[in-house]
Design a protein around this motif. Structure first.
Motif, PDB file in Angstrom:
ATOM      1  N   SER A  69      -0.921 -12.407  19.048  1.00 45.22           N
ATOM      2  CA  SER A  69      -0.170 -11.157  19.167  1.00 45.22           C
ATOM      3  C   SER A  69      -0.839 -10.217  20.160  1.00 45.22           C
ATOM      4  O   SER A  69      -0.183  -9.484  20.892  1.00 45.22           O
ATOM      5  N   SER A  70      -2.173 -10.269  20.184  1.00 49.73           N
ATOM      6  CA  SER A  70      -2.899  -9.404  21.106  1.00 49.73           C
ATOM      7  C   SER A  70      -2.676  -9.837  22.558  1.00 49.73           C
ATOM      8  O   SER A  70      -2.547  -9.006  23.457  1.00 49.73           O
ATOM      9  N   ILE A  71      -2.604 -11.141  22.794  1.00 48.28           N
ATOM     10  CA  ILE A  71      -2.362 -11.638  24.160  1.00 48.28           C
ATOM     11  C   ILE A  71      -0.916 -11.347  24.574  1.00 48.28           C
ATOM     12  O   ILE A  71      -0.655 -10.928  25.697  1.00 48.28           O
ATOM     13  N   LEU A  72       0.023 -11.545  23.652  1.00 47.98           N
ATOM     14  CA  LEU A  72       1.436 -11.351  23.999  1.00 47.98           C
ATOM     15  C   LEU A  72       1.866  -9.896  23.843  1.00 47.98           C
ATOM     16  O   LEU A  72       2.958  -9.523  24.260  1.00 47.98           O
ATOM     17  N   ASP A  73       1.014  -9.085  23.225  1.00 48.91           N
ATOM     18  CA  ASP A  73       1.318  -7.679  22.970  1.00 48.91           C
ATOM     19  C   ASP A  73       2.617  -7.484  22.179  1.00 48.91           C
ATOM     20  O   ASP A  73       3.471  -6.685  22.540  1.00 48.91           O
ATOM     21  N   VAL A  74       2.734  -8.263  21.116  1.00 48.50           N
ATOM     22  CA  VAL A  74       3.855  -8.099  20.177  1.00 48.50           C
ATOM     23  C   VAL A  74       3.264  -8.024  18.770  1.00 48.50           C
ATOM     24  O   VAL A  74       2.148  -8.503  18.544  1.00 48.50           O
ATOM     25  N   PRO A  75       3.977  -7.442  17.807  1.00 50.77           N
ATOM     26  CA  PRO A  75       3.427  -7.348  16.455  1.00 50.77           C
ATOM     27  C   PRO A  75       3.383  -8.695  15.731  1.00 50.77           C
ATOM     28  O   PRO A  75       4.070  -9.633  16.122  1.00 50.77           O
ATOM     29  N   PHE A  76       2.569  -8.765  14.685  1.00 58.44           N
ATOM     30  CA  PHE A  76       2.572  -9.953  13.832  1.00 58.44           C
ATOM     31  C   PHE A  76       2.896  -9.545  12.405  1.00 58.44           C
ATOM     32  O   PHE A  76       2.615  -8.432  11.986  1.00 58.44           O
ATOM     33  N   VAL A  77       3.525 -10.462  11.677  1.00 62.13           N
ATOM     34  CA  VAL A  77       3.877 -10.199  10.285  1.00 62.13           C
ATOM     35  C   VAL A  77       3.251 -11.272   9.410  1.00 62.13           C
ATOM     36  O   VAL A  77       3.121 -12.426   9.821  1.00 62.13           O
ATOM     37  N   ILE A  78       2.841 -10.863   8.216  1.00 62.71           N
ATOM     38  CA  ILE A  78       2.101 -11.758   7.323  1.00 62.71           C
ATOM     39  C   ILE A  78       2.936 -12.123   6.102  1.00 62.71           C
ATOM     40  O   ILE A  78       3.280 -11.262   5.292  1.00 62.71           O
ATOM     41  N   VAL A  79       3.282 -13.393   5.983  1.00 64.29           N
ATOM     42  CA  VAL A  79       3.984 -13.911   4.810  1.00 64.29           C
ATOM     43  C   VAL A  79       2.950 -14.109   3.710  1.00 64.29           C
ATOM     44  O   VAL A  79       1.795 -14.431   3.990  1.00 64.29           O
ATOM     45  N   ARG A  80       3.345 -13.875   2.466  1.00 67.75           N
ATOM     46  CA  ARG A  80       2.434 -14.091   1.345  1.00 67.75           C
ATOM     47  C   ARG A  80       3.045 -15.044   0.341  1.00 67.75           C
ATOM     48  O   ARG A  80       4.244 -15.239   0.322  1.00 67.75           O
ATOM     49  N   ARG A  81       2.178 -15.577  -0.526  1.00 71.86           N
ATOM     50  CA  ARG A  81       2.685 -16.469  -1.560  1.00 71.86           C
ATOM     51  C   ARG A  81       3.172 -15.680  -2.771  1.00 71.86           C
ATOM     52  O   ARG A  81       4.019 -16.133  -3.517  1.00 71.86           O
ATOM     53  N   ASP A  82       2.622 -14.479  -2.959  1.00 70.66           N
ATOM     54  CA  ASP A  82       3.067 -13.607  -4.050  1.00 70.66           C
ATOM     55  C   ASP A  82       3.413 -12.246  -3.470  1.00 70.66           C
ATOM     56  O   ASP A  82       2.691 -11.741  -2.625  1.00 70.66           O
ATOM     57  N   PRO A  83       4.497 -11.637  -3.958  1.00 76.02           N
ATOM     58  CA  PRO A  83       4.832 -10.301  -3.460  1.00 76.02           C
ATOM     59  C   PRO A  83       3.786  -9.278  -3.911  1.00 76.02           C
ATOM     60  O   PRO A  83       3.186  -9.416  -4.966  1.00 76.02           O
ATOM     61  N   LYS A  84       3.531  -8.283  -3.071  1.00 76.29           N
ATOM     62  CA  LYS A  84       2.565  -7.239  -3.404  1.00 76.29           C
ATOM     63  C   LYS A  84       3.286  -5.884  -3.460  1.00 76.29           C
ATOM     64  O   LYS A  84       4.266  -5.683  -2.733  1.00 76.29           O
ATOM     65  N   VAL A  85       2.762  -4.982  -4.297  1.00 72.10           N
ATOM     66  CA  VAL A  85       3.414  -3.674  -4.428  1.00 72.10           C
ATOM     67  C   VAL A  85       3.382  -2.867  -3.129  1.00 72.10           C
ATOM     68  O   VAL A  85       4.148  -1.927  -2.959  1.00 72.10           O
ATOM     69  N   THR A  86       2.502  -3.233  -2.216  1.00 67.87           N
ATOM     70  CA  THR A  86       2.397  -2.471  -0.971  1.00 67.87           C
ATOM     71  C   THR A  86       3.352  -2.974   0.104  1.00 67.87           C
ATOM     72  O   THR A  86       3.295  -2.515   1.239  1.00 67.87           O
ATOM     73  N   GLU A  87       4.231  -3.891  -0.259  1.00 73.73           N
ATOM     74  CA  GLU A  87       5.133  -4.460   0.735  1.00 73.73           C
ATOM     75  C   GLU A  87       6.569  -3.966   0.604  1.00 73.73           C
ATOM     76  O   GLU A  87       7.388  -4.226   1.476  1.00 73.73           O
ATOM     77  N   GLY A  88       6.869  -3.281  -0.478  1.00 73.24           N
ATOM     78  CA  GLY A  88       8.240  -2.833  -0.679  1.00 73.24           C
ATOM     79  C   GLY A  88       9.150  -4.006  -1.009  1.00 73.24           C
ATOM     80  O   GLY A  88       8.697  -5.041  -1.490  1.00 73.24           O
ATOM     81  N   ALA A  89      10.448  -3.834  -0.729  1.00 77.55           N
ATOM     82  CA  ALA A  89      11.406  -4.915  -0.989  1.00 77.55           C
ATOM     83  C   ALA A  89      11.044  -6.123  -0.140  1.00 77.55           C
ATOM     84  O   ALA A  89      10.660  -5.988   1.020  1.00 77.55           O
ATOM     85  N   THR A  90      11.157  -7.297  -0.739  1.00 73.90           N
ATOM     86  CA  THR A  90      10.794  -8.502  -0.003  1.00 73.90           C
ATOM     87  C   THR A  90      11.916  -9.519  -0.008  1.00 73.90           C
ATOM     88  O   THR A  90      12.801  -9.485  -0.852  1.00 73.90           O
ATOM     89  N   LEU A  91      11.862 -10.392   0.935  1.00 70.09           N
ATOM     90  CA  LEU A  91      12.784 -11.518   0.970  1.00 70.09           C
ATOM     91  C   LEU A  91      11.949 -12.744   0.608  1.00 70.09           C
ATOM     92  O   LEU A  91      10.873 -12.957   1.169  1.00 70.09           O
ATOM     93  N   ASN A  92      12.412 -13.514  -0.360  1.00 68.10           N
ATOM     94  CA  ASN A  92      11.635 -14.666  -0.825  1.00 68.10           C
ATOM     95  C   ASN A  92      12.376 -15.966  -0.566  1.00 68.10           C
ATOM     96  O   ASN A  92      13.595 -16.009  -0.681  1.00 68.10           O
ATOM     97  N   VAL A  93      11.632 -16.992  -0.243  1.00 68.02           N
ATOM     98  CA  VAL A  93      12.232 -18.325  -0.154  1.00 68.02           C
ATOM     99  C   VAL A  93      11.369 -19.317  -0.928  1.00 68.02           C
ATOM    100  O   VAL A  93      10.165 -19.118  -1.088  1.00 68.02           O
ATOM    101  N   ASN A  94      11.996 -20.350  -1.411  1.00 68.45           N
ATOM    102  CA  ASN A  94      11.252 -21.449  -1.995  1.00 68.45           C
ATOM    103  C   ASN A  94      11.125 -22.524  -0.940  1.00 68.45           C
ATOM    104  O   ASN A  94      11.971 -22.671  -0.065  1.00 68.45           O
ATOM    105  N   TYR A  95      10.054 -23.263  -1.027  1.00 68.25           N
ATOM    106  CA  TYR A  95       9.893 -24.357  -0.073  1.00 68.25           C
ATOM    107  C   TYR A  95       9.159 -25.499  -0.767  1.00 68.25           C
ATOM    108  O   TYR A  95       8.491 -25.307  -1.779  1.00 68.25           O
ATOM    109  N   MET A  96       9.313 -26.657  -0.185  1.00 71.28           N
ATOM    110  CA  MET A  96       8.703 -27.846  -0.743  1.00 71.28           C
ATOM    111  C   MET A  96       7.409 -28.105   0.010  1.00 71.28           C
ATOM    112  O   MET A  96       7.417 -28.248   1.235  1.00 71.28           O
TER     113      MET A  96
END
Lengths: 272, 272
Positions: free
Chosen positions: A147-174
């Motif tokens: 992201s620093s080289i391309l100068d664009v933001p990065f976003v971090i997916v988590r395995r568990d939702p956190k209260v500091t993330e607000g509303a989240t979109l969740n998916v299941n995966y295999m």
């Protein structure tokens, strides 16, 4: 300002504004110099950046014209760096119980991360990328480096939702390696529809996690710009993902003999 | 190589080798130029780096002499940047249920992270720091940003041990906000005894997590070089940690009125 002084500031400015179009008028104003002088400065910078493989400097004429610096490494340089890191990875004391590999020192070095970021960014030169996506924890440093080289933001997916993330979109995966159904989550406000997302991660086995992130990209109505991993591990059977790029490839890990067989990834071995 | 060309490469070289002593002979050799010319180049670079607040360029005479570039920002510039980020933080749409604040966009921007890294690094100029320590997940981008400016590795503490970390050292700590006993863990091979460790994190409430990391530093027989956080939140009662630096301070969050009262942290408000 004299040319010699201008060149110091000009070089610093371009290095700190990757992939941004800046008008010549801006520099003309900044240095109180004629545009013709600015153009001459750029010829010098362009030549040195070319020779030392720092990146490309492109100038565009016309009303909406200007100069764009794109950090880049050559294919040769990219391969040299990858080989250096491969040598590090091959150290026998990295093998952990269960055939895992200790990577935290490699991925905790800012110099290595900068190199890894440049290698991955180099694979997507000329492609539009609006955001980098990764999954906690060890993908984060790689996402940040790219992201620093391309100068664009990065976003971090988590395995568990956190209260500091607000509303989240969740998916299941295999999970590709364990065939379990897992969950991943990303804050709703992380991405806007239509953005082009590059997925990066540190390590790929079965590809399940990467596949999960791909489905997240689609659920956000975003477009997939690519998938890149630092290293792909040995995997028996069919991977859940086929279209990815890897810097390194671990062919086999022999826990008994304490040997790791590391080669260059498909970035270097497949035709482009 | 002509002076104008040298200056482009020289500037790039110094920017990419922060806090490293490089001999003048190295540059003399690199540019096939007399040391007196190299010294003259350095006078120009030093002046421009000073004027534009990129950092300091110091030259040391003698056999073990050379040049060291230290990225730096002025106190004034640091404060301006902090004020800009404070304004971002104060946006009412960041307030989440429970009075939490959404920060992921701020801490997912490479430009912001670079600034945050510079501000924190600036506070420890002249101090020896061998490693940065943080805790997953949101401290990581900050640790990486500081580590990149200081050119030292960063290590990631986790709440649960992972198979990819090998043998770990674990400590229990008391959470300052919830008064629960929690666990944190760091790979045994992350740090060597005697290293000077700077602890960084994104957000501090009661200081329990930071305190836990402090005890980890001691358990590794390392020395504490400092504790710095991006933001400290409102906290009633006594904090578990007193000697820390903060860029921003959140005085109060009014969920009903959707207002956040953000001021500058103790970096700017306390005497040094």
């Amino acid at each position: 300002m004299k040319r010699s002084e201008r060149l110091v500031d000009f070089t610093n400015y371009l290095l700190n504004h990757p992939r941004k179009l800046t008008t010549l008028s801006f520099f003309s104003e900044r240095y109180k110099a004629a545009k013709s002088s600015i153009s001459e400065d750029l010829v010098i910078i362009k030549r040195i950046f070319d020779e030392t493989e720092v990146g490309t400097v492109e100038t565009f004429a016309g009303v909406s014209g200007g100069v764009v610096f794109t950090p880049a490494i050559s294919d040769k340089n990219s391969q040299e760096i990858a080989s250096e890191i491969a040598a590090l990875m091959g150290e026998s004391n990295r093998i952990l119980p269960g055939g895992y590999i200790y990577l935290s020192d490699i991925l905790g070095s800012p110099k290595n991360l900068d190199k890894i970021g440049k290698i991955i960014a180099h694979e997507y030169v000329g492609k539009q990328i609006d955001a980098i996506m990764t999954i906690a924890t060890k993908g984060i440093p790689i996402a940040q480096a790219v992201s620093s080289i391309l100068d664009v933001p990065f976003v971090i997916v988590r395995r568990d939702p956190k209260v500091t993330e607000g509303a989240t979109l969740n998916v299941n995966y295999m999970s590709g390696s364990s065939s379990k159904v897992e969950n991943m989550t990303l804050s709703k406000r992380s991405l806007a529809p239509g953005q082009r997302v590059l997925i990066v991660d540190d390590f790929m086995k079965g590809g399940g996690t990467l596949n999960g992130m791909k489905s997240l990209v689609h659920e956000f109505d975003c477009l997939l710009a690519g998938v890149a991993v630092f290293a792909e591990g040995p995997f028996k059977g069919e991977r859940l993902i086929s279209d990815y790029k890897s810097i390194l490839k671990i062919d086999s890990i022999d826990v008994e003999k304490r040997s790791i067989d590391v080669t260059l990834g498909n970035i270097y071995t497949e035709e482009k």
